[in-house]
Each structure stands twice: as structure tokens, then as C-alpha cells.
Design an enzyme around this catalytic site. Sequence first.
Site, PDB file in Angstrom:
ATOM      1  N   VAL A 109       0.820  -1.209   0.000  1.00 55.15           N
ATOM      2  CA  VAL A 109       0.000   0.000   0.000  1.00 55.15           C
ATOM      3  C   VAL A 109       0.858   1.264   0.000  1.00 55.15           C
ATOM      4  CG1 VAL A 109      -0.229   0.068   2.527  1.00 55.15           C
ATOM      5  CG2 VAL A 109      -2.006   1.094   1.081  1.00 55.15           C
ATOM      6  N   CYS A 123      20.405  -3.709   1.081  1.00 57.72           N
ATOM      7  CA  CYS A 123      19.505  -3.825  -0.064  1.00 57.72           C
ATOM      8  C   CYS A 123      19.123  -2.452  -0.597  1.00 57.72           C
ATOM      9  CB  CYS A 123      18.269  -4.608   0.351  1.00 57.72           C
ATOM     10  SG  CYS A 123      17.055  -4.808  -0.955  1.00 57.72           S
ATOM     11  N   CYS A 176      14.331  -8.515   3.235  1.00 54.88           N
ATOM     12  CA  CYS A 176      14.178  -7.705   2.033  1.00 54.88           C
ATOM     13  C   CYS A 176      14.177  -8.569   0.777  1.00 54.88           C
ATOM     14  CB  CYS A 176      15.322  -6.681   1.981  1.00 54.88           C
ATOM     15  SG  CYS A 176      15.270  -5.587   0.562  1.00 54.88           S
TER      16      CYS A 176
END
Length: 371
Positions: free
Chosen positions: A21, A109, A205
Site C-alpha cells: 500500500v 539492499c 528484504c
Amino acid sequence: MTVRAARSRPERIIIGLSGGVDSAVAAHRLLEQGHQVEALFMKNWEEDDDPHGGYCAAAEDLADARAVAERLGIRLHTVNFATEYWDRVFEHFLAEYRALRTPNPDILCNREIKFAAFLEHALNLGAEAIATGHYARVEHGASGHRLCLCADANKDQTYFLHLLDQHQLAHARFPLHDLGKPEVRAIARRLGLANAAKKDSTGICFIGERRFGEFLARYVDRTPGPIEDPEGRVLGEHHGLAYYTIGQRQGLGIGGIAGGGEAPWFVATKDPEHNRLIVVQGKHHPLLMAGSLHAQPPHWIAGEAPATPFDCLARLRHRQPLQRCTVETLGPEGCQVRFAEAQRAVTPGQSIVFYQGETCLGGAVIEHATP
């Protein structure tokens, strides 16, 4: 320094659309601001577990990203950075665990994939900037670019972004910098986005939400050994020192030890020479507390270190309240950090991140606690 939080003219921006979202609402806000927006979905892990196993499958995330892109009317690119992720992030992640440290792969990451491989790919597609759904703020000025705290202290993610440099920040846009999560979800509901109620990802991640011990066992050997208290009393058996972190309470399997009392046990230290896991009772046991720490040479977002020693604020983990400290840089030997108040569970492999006011200065990987 004269700063501004956002560019005034429309730009061509490619947003990293994860299927969640936050990035969906970030894309909407860019469109509201008049930018030319496209999206990109990154696949960075080749193994897709059975979705019935409870993991966050890349195929499901891609479907959600496509639904958002269609709803917003923007083009969606897809790209596979699995090789880059393995070489630049995951190999380091495994090496740290094998060294009995506890790394934070999300930090690396961000530097190596989201704001390096993705940024380069987006610029090659003709973008002027990239955007993500991170809760952070960048201020751009004539003398440089500052990474700053966002409006919602509970969601602030500058801790995970402290390895970014001036080039990366120059091209970074964080459209959610002034919103809290309830506002983001409310916007998503108003837009009719199918992922408005999708839960936040808490997994590794790009790898997802997996049974971590089982996942790590694919790559890191288990070498069982004794769990002992500081006096040397054997309380149980561990599965391998790599599978535990300083301050850990859950998963020790030593509840109800005769004569141990009712207080919970916490991991205090690892003894690799004898393959022992040392545990203590009490969340603030002296063996869990440290007044200072030694860390690797810091990364400074501005490109150079402040005059040392200097006083600032710091946090040793995401969402920890900022702590007062003094930092002394030691060149190639790293840095020494002394705290105004003792810190709990200083964890080798994790990062300490420094702040002055609302500005994130950078950070360093923790080597060990010191007296």
C-alpha cells in the site's frame, strides 16, 4: 543551507511499486503533484515458495502491483535483479551469519538494489528520479542533499536508508514524508485500491516472510552446543550460535529450569571458542547493558566526517528512541561511541545510525560493545 523538500517542476519519475500500500499511495501522490509517473516492479529472488506455506510470494506481489498500476493508469515495467541481489546483498548476509553476527539486509539492499541497480535502470529508461514508499524526507540544497526524519516518528525509515550517498539522494523522492500509516491506508481506501488493507511486510528484504531458522539452515550449518548461564550451569542445547542474536528471548527452549526462578532468559553473549550460548535472567541484566561500543568506519551521507569528537543522537535499531552519545572517529579503525545512558543488547552486525536534529548523518556497523 537553503533547502526544499520537493522539486517544484514536473519530473519524469519511476516509482518502485512493490505490491504494498505504501508504494501505491506514493505513486498516487506523485501523479497529484503533476509528475510524469511510471512504475517498476523488481523481482530479486528466484526461489518462489509454495504460497500455501505462508510466505510472501513474488507472483502475488506482482499481481498486486499490476492492479495498482492499472487503477492509477500508469505503465508498469518489470525487471529481475536476482543476480545483483545475490552478489551484492545475500552473500554478505550469509557471511555475517557464518561469522556469528546479526546483519540487517534491508540496509544493504537499499544501497545496492533499490537505490543503485533500480536507479541505474530507471535513468537508462529516461527517468529523472526514482521514488519509493519509504517514510523519510530528502531536502535538496545548493550545498548538498540531506536525509531527514519524516513526520511520523513511529514509521520513520531513515535508519534503513543511512547508507545512501549524495548521488542517490539527488535522484530520490519520498512522497510519503508527511503522512502517517493510517492516512496512507485511508487514501488507498478512497482510491479503491485492492491492497488498501494489505499487511506490512516484515520479512527479509525481497525474500519474504519465511520461517527464518528453516530458511537460514539451507545456507548456514547447524552446530549444536550447550546453553549456559554466566556461572557455567548447563541449561539446555542451542541449534548453532549463528541462529541466535544478542537480547533474544524467544525460542531458547529453557523455560522452567529447576532453581532458575520465573524470570525470562535472554541471550547475553556467544562463546565461539567453546560453542557456548550464554544466557541471563532479566531484561536489563548487567551483561546485556553497555555504556559504549566500537563500530566500523562510518558512512557519512554528506561525504565527509564531522569534526571529531562530536555530540549527536543515535539509534541502534529501527524505532528505538534517539539516544544521546559522543562519537569519536578513529580513521580505518572505525569509531568509538559513548552513550549518556547504558544501552541494552548492543548487537554485532547491526548498525548504529547518527542524527543531528532532524538530519540523518550516516551510520556504521557495530563491531562489539565496550565497557
